[in-house]
Design an enzyme around this catalytic site. Structure first.
Site: not given
Ligand code: AMP
Length: 218
Positions: A13, A88, A127, A161, A172
């Protein structure tokens, strides 16, 4: 245009939002980035948000909606925006509709980025993000930087992160399925959802999204 991007964590995203916002000349509004900015500035909101983000849970609606509203009311968002990570859940979607209705505005499209779950986990685990700009995203195996730990674009430090750890990612994903996915039905009922297969090269996904938006705009 006023656009919402939806998709599980790791769907790309943030990356897509940065390209699409640039192409469409509208601001990219990411509630995750706004929270992270508050965390690095050590604000009260940042402290509160961190306690939820570290666990992979949603930050309470009241503060999230107020922060998103405040950002959408900035002058650069007058002619449109691309929302990434907001709404969300259904309450946030209802709050957004109410906010837009009051101003006589509406959403133009909701892009649903679709990625298989095992791919999502692989993407998040590797990531690495630039401290200077969250749109500079790398991956230890899929898109390795030329020099380990250093952003190819601006030389910034790359980091993982806190909430990209395996355990937090599981929460999540669970939160995505239970709380965020229902907004797809909510927006389907308004005829706004366009599903974008989000596997493949970044530029291919951007092209698919731009084509879909051109069709919606026609
Ligand atoms: P993101 O950068 O979009 O993956 O968001 C990172 C984290 O920030 C999420 O896991 C949540 O803890 C928090 N967050 C971001 N956007 C929202 C939102 N709209 N509502 C509640 N929490 C959010």
């Amino acid at each position: 245009m006023r656009i919402v991007l939806v998709g599980p964590p790791g769907a790309g995203k943030g990356t897509q939002a940065a390209f699409l916002a640039k192409n469409l000349a509208i601001p990219h509004i990411s509630t995750g980035d706004l929270f992270r900015a508050n965390i690095s500035q050590q604000t009260e909101l940042g402290k509160l948000a961190k306690s939820y983000m570290d666990k992979g849970e949603l930050v309470p609606d009241e503060v999230t909606i107020a922060m998103a509203k405040d950002r959408m009311e900035q002058p650069d968002a007058e002619n449109g925006f691309l929302l990434d990570g907001f709404p969300r859940n259904v309450s946030q979607a209802e709050a957004l509709d109410e906010m837009l209705n009051t101003e006589g505005m509406k959403l133009d499209a909701v892009l649903d980025l679709e990625v298989p779950e095992d791919e999502v986990v692989k993407r998040i685990a590797g990531r690495r993000i630039c401290r200077n700009d969250s749109a500079h995203v790398f991956h230890v195996s899929y898109k390795a930087p030329k020099q380990e730990g250093v952003c190819d674009v601006c030389g910034g430090e790359l980091y993982q992160r806190d909430d990209d750890s395996e355990e937090t990612v599981r929460t999540r994903l669970e939160v995505y399925h239970t709380q965020t996915e229902p907004i797809i039905d909510y927006y389907m009922a308004q005829g706004l959802v366009v599903t974008i297969p989000a596997l493949g090269k970044v530029e291919e996904v951007t092209a698919r999204s731009m084509e879909a938006l051109a069709r919606e705009d026609a």
